[in-house]
Motif scaffolding. Structure first.
Motif, PDB file in Angstrom:
ATOM      1  N   LYS A 112       0.960  -0.936   0.019  1.00 47.24           N
ATOM      2  CA  LYS A 112      -0.019  -0.134   0.024  1.00 47.24           C
ATOM      3  C   LYS A 112       0.779   1.348  -0.227  1.00 47.24           C
ATOM      4  O   LYS A 112       0.359   2.549  -0.501  1.00 47.24           O
ATOM      5  CB  LYS A 112      -0.949  -0.132   1.265  1.00 47.24           C
ATOM      6  N   TRP A 113       2.214   1.201   0.666  1.00 46.96           N
ATOM      7  CA  TRP A 113       2.775   2.330   0.782  1.00 46.96           C
ATOM      8  C   TRP A 113       4.195   2.559   0.397  1.00 46.96           C
ATOM      9  O   TRP A 113       5.108   3.134   0.819  1.00 46.96           O
ATOM     10  CB  TRP A 113       2.915   2.572   2.520  1.00 46.96           C
ATOM     11  N   ARG A 124       8.545   7.219   9.704  1.00 52.31           N
ATOM     12  CA  ARG A 124       7.260   7.706   9.495  1.00 52.31           C
ATOM     13  C   ARG A 124       6.379   6.434   9.044  1.00 52.31           C
ATOM     14  O   ARG A 124       5.385   5.980   9.461  1.00 52.31           O
ATOM     15  CB  ARG A 124       7.047   8.471   8.353  1.00 52.31           C
ATOM     16  N   THR A 127       5.804   3.689  11.461  1.00 54.96           N
ATOM     17  CA  THR A 127       4.771   4.119  12.725  1.00 54.96           C
ATOM     18  C   THR A 127       3.552   3.884  12.151  1.00 54.96           C
ATOM     19  O   THR A 127       2.605   3.557  12.993  1.00 54.96           O
ATOM     20  CB  THR A 127       5.051   5.597  12.999  1.00 54.96           C
ATOM     21  N   LEU A 128       3.288   4.078  10.867  1.00 57.13           N
ATOM     22  CA  LEU A 128       1.877   3.982  10.140  1.00 57.13           C
ATOM     23  C   LEU A 128       1.709   2.548   9.901  1.00 57.13           C
ATOM     24  O   LEU A 128       0.372   2.077   9.753  1.00 57.13           O
ATOM     25  CB  LEU A 128       1.759   4.795   8.924  1.00 57.13           C
ATOM     26  N   ARG A 130       2.541  -0.532  11.683  1.00 55.61           N
ATOM     27  CA  ARG A 130       2.692  -1.348  13.082  1.00 55.61           C
ATOM     28  C   ARG A 130       4.263  -1.735  13.127  1.00 55.61           C
ATOM     29  O   ARG A 130       4.556  -2.682  13.819  1.00 55.61           O
ATOM     30  CB  ARG A 130       2.192  -2.756  12.725  1.00 55.61           C
ATOM     31  N   TRP A 136       0.155 -10.903   6.953  1.00 55.95           N
ATOM     32  CA  TRP A 136      -1.288 -11.031   6.962  1.00 55.95           C
ATOM     33  C   TRP A 136      -2.096 -12.403   6.682  1.00 55.95           C
ATOM     34  O   TRP A 136      -1.550 -13.235   6.033  1.00 55.95           O
ATOM     35  CB  TRP A 136      -1.850 -10.309   5.658  1.00 55.95           C
ATOM     36  N   SER A 169      -6.969 -10.735   9.566  1.00 56.77           N
ATOM     37  CA  SER A 169      -7.984 -10.234   8.890  1.00 56.77           C
ATOM     38  C   SER A 169      -8.833 -10.715   8.137  1.00 56.77           C
ATOM     39  O   SER A 169      -8.583 -11.983   7.501  1.00 56.77           O
ATOM     40  CB  SER A 169      -7.241  -8.958   7.910  1.00 56.77           C
ATOM     41  N   ARG A 171     -10.273  -9.738   5.543  1.00 60.01           N
ATOM     42  CA  ARG A 171     -10.218  -9.847   3.860  1.00 60.01           C
ATOM     43  C   ARG A 171      -9.056 -10.537   3.380  1.00 60.01           C
ATOM     44  O   ARG A 171      -8.953 -10.449   2.169  1.00 60.01           O
ATOM     45  CB  ARG A 171      -9.825  -8.151   3.611  1.00 60.01           C
TER      46      ARG A 171
ATOM     47  N   GLY B  18      -6.616   6.684   1.213  1.00 65.83           N
ATOM     48  CA  GLY B  18      -6.083   6.214   2.453  1.00 65.83           C
ATOM     49  C   GLY B  18      -4.628   6.183   2.241  1.00 65.83           C
ATOM     50  O   GLY B  18      -4.055   5.031   3.121  1.00 65.83           O
ATOM     51  N   HIS B  20      -2.646   8.098   3.500  1.00 65.18           N
ATOM     52  CA  HIS B  20      -1.810   8.893   4.666  1.00 65.18           C
ATOM     53  C   HIS B  20      -0.845   9.841   4.236  1.00 65.18           C
ATOM     54  O   HIS B  20      -0.026  10.495   5.203  1.00 65.18           O
ATOM     55  CB  HIS B  20      -1.200   7.881   5.602  1.00 65.18           C
ATOM     56  N   LYS B  27       2.596  15.859   9.529  1.00 62.26           N
ATOM     57  CA  LYS B  27       3.786  15.611  10.669  1.00 62.26           C
ATOM     58  C   LYS B  27       5.216  15.944  10.376  1.00 62.26           C
ATOM     59  O   LYS B  27       5.850  16.680  11.330  1.00 62.26           O
ATOM     60  CB  LYS B  27       3.909  14.060  10.709  1.00 62.26           C
ATOM     61  N   ASN B  28       5.430  15.911   9.368  1.00 62.41           N
ATOM     62  CA  ASN B  28       6.983  16.540   8.932  1.00 62.41           C
ATOM     63  C   ASN B  28       7.007  17.956   9.182  1.00 62.41           C
ATOM     64  O   ASN B  28       7.970  18.500   9.379  1.00 62.41           O
ATOM     65  CB  ASN B  28       7.082  16.234   7.295  1.00 62.41           C
ATOM     66  N   TRP B  40      -0.826  13.274  15.856  1.00 61.59           N
ATOM     67  CA  TRP B  40      -1.201  13.242  14.472  1.00 61.59           C
ATOM     68  C   TRP B  40      -2.284  14.541  14.606  1.00 61.59           C
ATOM     69  O   TRP B  40      -3.423  14.052  14.331  1.00 61.59           O
ATOM     70  CB  TRP B  40      -1.513  11.856  14.004  1.00 61.59           C
ATOM     71  N   PRO B 139      -0.445   4.787  15.636  1.00 60.56           N
ATOM     72  CA  PRO B 139      -1.367   5.704  15.352  1.00 60.56           C
ATOM     73  C   PRO B 139      -2.541   5.245  14.198  1.00 60.56           C
ATOM     74  O   PRO B 139      -3.543   5.905  14.090  1.00 60.56           O
ATOM     75  CB  PRO B 139      -0.696   6.839  14.962  1.00 60.56           C
ATOM     76  N   ASN B 140      -2.161   4.036  13.786  1.00 60.25           N
ATOM     77  CA  ASN B 140      -2.904   3.572  12.526  1.00 60.25           C
ATOM     78  C   ASN B 140      -3.039   2.048  12.539  1.00 60.25           C
ATOM     79  O   ASN B 140      -2.801   1.390  11.503  1.00 60.25           O
ATOM     80  CB  ASN B 140      -2.187   4.153  11.320  1.00 60.25           C
ATOM     81  N   ASP B 142      -5.010  -0.164  13.225  1.00 57.30           N
ATOM     82  CA  ASP B 142      -6.301  -1.066  12.310  1.00 57.30           C
ATOM     83  C   ASP B 142      -6.493  -0.487  10.998  1.00 57.30           C
ATOM     84  O   ASP B 142      -7.740  -0.832  10.588  1.00 57.30           O
ATOM     85  CB  ASP B 142      -7.448  -1.251  13.205  1.00 57.30           C
ATOM     86  N   ASP B 143      -5.155  -0.329  10.419  1.00 57.98           N
ATOM     87  CA  ASP B 143      -5.568   0.012   8.829  1.00 57.98           C
ATOM     88  C   ASP B 143      -5.863  -1.038   8.186  1.00 57.98           C
ATOM     89  O   ASP B 143      -5.402  -2.462   8.474  1.00 57.98           O
ATOM     90  CB  ASP B 143      -3.918   0.379   8.437  1.00 57.98           C
ATOM     91  N   ASP B 144      -6.946  -0.896   7.187  1.00 63.96           N
ATOM     92  CA  ASP B 144      -7.714  -1.769   6.489  1.00 63.96           C
ATOM     93  C   ASP B 144      -8.191  -2.910   7.236  1.00 63.96           C
ATOM     94  O   ASP B 144      -8.518  -4.122   6.495  1.00 63.96           O
ATOM     95  CB  ASP B 144      -6.435  -2.380   5.547  1.00 63.96           C
ATOM     96  N   LEU B 145      -8.519  -2.896   8.315  1.00 65.19           N
ATOM     97  CA  LEU B 145      -8.900  -4.009   9.368  1.00 65.19           C
ATOM     98  C   LEU B 145     -10.426  -4.060   9.605  1.00 65.19           C
ATOM     99  O   LEU B 145     -10.943  -4.582  10.322  1.00 65.19           O
ATOM    100  CB  LEU B 145      -8.293  -4.084  10.752  1.00 65.19           C
ATOM    101  N   SER B 146     -11.302  -3.487   8.460  1.00 63.71           N
ATOM    102  CA  SER B 146     -12.633  -3.514   8.587  1.00 63.71           C
ATOM    103  C   SER B 146     -12.892  -5.235   8.631  1.00 63.71           C
ATOM    104  O   SER B 146     -12.183  -5.728   8.192  1.00 63.71           O
ATOM    105  CB  SER B 146     -13.255  -2.949   7.307  1.00 63.71           C
ATOM    106  N   TYR B 179     -12.107   5.137   4.228  1.00 65.37           N
ATOM    107  CA  TYR B 179     -11.237   5.967   4.855  1.00 65.37           C
ATOM    108  C   TYR B 179     -11.745   7.246   5.313  1.00 65.37           C
ATOM    109  O   TYR B 179     -12.382   8.014   4.681  1.00 65.37           O
ATOM    110  CB  TYR B 179      -9.818   6.375   4.217  1.00 65.37           C
ATOM    111  N   ARG B 266      -6.827  14.241  -4.085  1.00 63.84           N
ATOM    112  CA  ARG B 266      -7.401  15.430  -4.396  1.00 63.84           C
ATOM    113  C   ARG B 266      -8.726  15.569  -3.854  1.00 63.84           C
ATOM    114  O   ARG B 266      -9.544  15.960  -4.660  1.00 63.84           O
ATOM    115  CB  ARG B 266      -7.461  15.877  -5.835  1.00 63.84           C
TER     116      ARG B 266
END
Ligand code: SF4
Ligand code: SF4
Lengths: 250, 503
Positions: A112-113, A124, A127-128, A130, A136, A169, A171, B18, B20, B27-28, B40, B139-140, B142-146, B179, B266
């Motif tokens: 994703k990142w 950064r 931290t985002l 885990r 997974w 998860s 998903r 999503g 971020h 943050k920066n 955050w 701070p994130n 449970d990202d994508d953990l629906s 998100y 955007r």
């Protein structure tokens, strides 16, 4: 199509500009997007707007490929293909007796990142995500293996070993384990309890194989060209044993 | 009529991917400092999910926002007399575990580790103590953990969603999420301001930005508890509270806030809203189901001559009025009725607005299968006609935005669908037939409006997304310091020294 370079002929790029950041200026006639005036890259805008035929046998986009090789391998139409049987790969036979674990299909999709391994181990992004490179697992399957969210897990096969904490998860399909590619091997990589070595990165447990259909050639778009068409290293998926472990040491 | 101007942001959730990027940009720029590691000011949550800090919407626990009672409204945290008695007692304050213990890695080990039979690795350490740490939250987290039974299932907005649907949302075939990016809402009736015993928090007159005066802050942290959105953070190093400043130094120089400017999807729009400050009390004290309607009512029409006259009397200059007329936020919120604030029932009159997300497909599982055999001529209209089958339950969105009022959300989703279906039929099928026109009408819109919504949603330029008024800092500087040239290029006022720890 000379108008595509209108207003750009006097562009100058100094060496110091390139040092500062990559620059993108001209629309190339062989790639597929018009990127004039800072327009964002969008595939095939060149073909659609400038009526440039697609560089295929028919000049159109292909969905179906009647190349002999493709027909023979059943790859002529992009349809559902079941996962291969692990015995076809022979990458788990030795490990089968090494420790208890559940055999799962290991896949390493785009993250994703990150684009492949672009500097994802900075504070950064860690931290985002885990603080590691999470593994997974399907939540119900993990429960059957007595694995809870954020437990440490070890993935091993005959190629290598990968040790990280996991995310459970809904998903993720059963029978599958995900690790987004591509991880670094620098930050928070523990010693593997099983192999007693520093654990590897996501490709430590895969192996490069050649995909036979990508060796087809002499057929319209299937014409070898460097970094454009030719056999690629297919090293994304395999089978691994997954097991829960106690907190490992570094 | 007491006309004031407000800078507002609008988030088009249908476009948020999503990524971020917004959080990282913020943050920066602002919170890359000691004591601010866990802050955050902009964060992005996966919904359904528990958010950040964990479970912030659980006001029985955190006691944020306002409560309606016989006198009008009162802080849920405590009434005024109680506040004085309990000055040293603040049990609703979130603790480190509700956020996370910030961590980093011993990166230098990669260079300095002694020779060993293993390749070196950078071990995780606490950013507070410097000791090795087991990372157990973030701070994130449970990202994508629906669909998760340990995280998403605790989302309070699922209240009222039937057990059967909740069950299905935990299955891979029906798992669904969106998100939710969040910043401080720069509320019209801010609980943080009301709760501060030192009077250190204020709402700027010119654009409504809510700021903490770091010189006045005495670390009571009542704002942290009182803000229902948990958007004030306490800096453990300086002993002062901090919060999102809506990037006012950027806005004053004609630039969008860093989160909005960097937004990859955007999804963000910025613009002026004019509102009637005399009606804030009336709006904040409304009955539960009228909260959103009343808030919308106090936002004024910038084309109305009476409003323009009253605005000028209040010292709002032509540039701001002009800007209010061009405002994309005004269009989405008031003209097209497509946007809602987050949790209107908190009664803080949040001034950041959201367009709720559309679901991708109708989804009902019949005998274990997702139905895809809808007749072709009906495919386009299927979701429009059966919103109750939307993959993300309407009830959920209503709990998140409109205090449970499903009708508000349904109307918005219908309009969004009308835009989608109309444009699809126009460009793919090449026909706008009677069925399409009937749908447009039942969504309470017109082909002209659809075209305008479509353009501002998908094709806006950066100048259409961010419409800035002239801040005229030179005039303010002149009024305060006499010589405007002496302060040329300055933004904001005062605060050029680092804060001292409060007495
Ligand atoms: S969202 Fe912002 S303005 Fe509103 S109460 Fe919280 S900190 Fe105050
Ligand atoms: S940068 Fe924009 S698209 Fe990305 S998460 Fe933030 S709001 Fe969403």
């Amino acid at each position: 199509m000379t108008h595509l370079s209108d207003g750009q002929r006097d562009t100058r790029i100094r060496f110091s500009d390139l040092v500062a950041q990559p620059r993108r200026v001209l629309t190339t006639p062989t790639w597929s997007a018009v990127i004039n005036k800072g327009r964002a890259y969008s595939p095939f805008t060149l073909n659609v707007e400038e009526l440039v035929p697609w560089r295929t046998l028919t000049g159109r986009q292909h969905f179906y490929l009647d190349h002999e090789n493709y027909l023979e391998w059943g790859e002529h139409l992009p349809t559902y293909k079941p996962r291969p049987d692990h015995t076809m790969l022979s990458e788990t036979e030795i490990s089968a007796n090494e420790a208890q674990g559940r055999l799962l299909n290991y896949i390493t999709p785009h993250g994703k990142w990150s684009i492949h391994s672009t500097y994802s181990e900075n504070i950064r992004m860690k931290t985002l995500s885990r603080g590691g490179y999470p593994v997974w697992l399907n939540d119900k399957e993990a429960a059957e293996m007595d694995i809870k969210d954020n437990d440490w897990v070890e993935l091993f096969n005959d190629n290598g070993v990968f040790v990280q904490r996991c995310i459970t998860s809904a998903r993720i399909p059963r029978g599958t384990v995900f690790v987004y590619h591509a991880t670094e091997r620098t930050v928070g990589i523990p010693i593997s309890p099983l192999r007693q070595k520093r654990a590897g990165m996501n490709n430590s447990i895969t192996r490069t194989r050649l995909k036979p259909v990508l060796m087809s050639g002499g057929y319209g778009q299937f014409t070898y060209s460097f970094n454009y068409w030719g056999p690629t290293g297919v090293n994304r998926d395999t089978f691994v044993y997954v097991r829960k472990i106690d907190k490992p040491s570094y | 009529m007491n006309v004031r101007a407000h800078m507002s942001m609008l988030f088009h959730l249908d476009k948020c991917i999503g990524c971020h990027t917004c959080s990282v940009a913020c943050k920066n720029l602002w919170t890359d400092r000691k004591g601010a590691e866990y802050m955050w000011w902009n964060n992005v949550e996966t919904r359904p999910g528990t958010g950040y800090p964990t479970g912030w919407e659980d006001q029985d626990h955190y006691r944020g926002g306002w409560e309606k009672n016989w006198v009008g409204i009162e802080l849920k945290l405590q009434s005024k007399p109680k506040a004085i008695a309990n000055l040293f007692y603040n049990p609703a304050l979130p603790e480190l575990d509700d956020y996370y213990e910030p961590f980093t890695f011993r990166y230098e080990d990669l260079f300095n580790a002694p020779e060993s039979k293993h390749q070196p690795t950078a071990v995780p350490i606490s950013a507070i103590t410097g000791d090795p740490i087991d990372i157990e939250s973030g701070p994130n987290w449970d990202d994508d953990l629906s669909g998760s039974t340990i995280y998403a299932a605790n989302d309070p907005n699922l209240e009222g969603v039937s057990e059967e649907v909740r069950q299905q949302m935990g299955e891979i075939e029906r798992v669904v999420f969106n998100y939710l990016p969040r910043i401080c809402n720069h509320c019209l009736n801010p609980a943080c301001v009301a709760a501060c015993p030192s009077g250190a928090i204020y709402k700027r007159g010119e654009d409504g930005v809510v700021l903490v005066n770091e010189d006045e802050c005495r670390a009571w942290r009542m704002c942290v508890s009182a803000c229902p959105y948990k958007k004030v953070y306490y800096n453990w190093s300086t002993g002062k509270s901090e919060k999102c400043i809506l990037c006012f130094p950027r806005m004053e120089t004609g630039q969008a806030p860093a989160c909005a400017h960097s937004c990859v999807g955007r999804i963000r729009y910025m613009g002026v809203l004019l509102y009637d400050a005399d009606l804030i009390k009336w709006a904040a004290e409304g009955p539960d189901d009228e909260m959103f309607d009343r808030q919308k009512e106090i936002i004024l029409d910038p084309f109305d001559p009476a409003v323009i006259k009253a605005a000028k009397e209040n010292g709002i200059d032509d540039g701001w009025i002009d800007s209010a007329q061009q405002s994309p936020v005004y269009k989405f919120v008031k003209v097209w009725n497509m946007a809602v604030p987050l949790h209107a029932e908190y009664r803080t009159l949040a001034m950041m607005f959201y367009i709720p997300p559309l679901s991708p497909v109708v989804s009902t599982i019949e005998e274990g299968l997702v139905r895809l055999d809808i007749p072709r001529e009906r495919v386009d209209f299927e979701l429009f006609n059966s919103l109750e089958k939307a993959r993300l339950p309407i009830q959920y969105l209503a709990n998140l935005f409109s205090g449970g009022n499903e009708e508000v959300i349904e109307k918005i989703l219908r309009k969004m669908l009308a835009v989608r279906i109309y444009k699809r039929r126009e460009s793919v099928e090449g026909i706008i037939d009677d069925a399409t026109l009937a749908m447009v009408e039942s969504a309470d819109t017109t082909p002209e409006e659809i075209e305008a919504i479509y353009r501002l949603t998908t094709l806006p330029t950066i100048a259409e997304r961010f419409v800035y008024p002239p801040y005229h800092r030179e005039m303010a500087a002149e009024a305060i310091y006499g010589d405007p040239l002496a302060r040329k290029g300055d933004v904001g006022f005062g605060y050029i020294m680092p804060p001292e720890r409060g007495p």
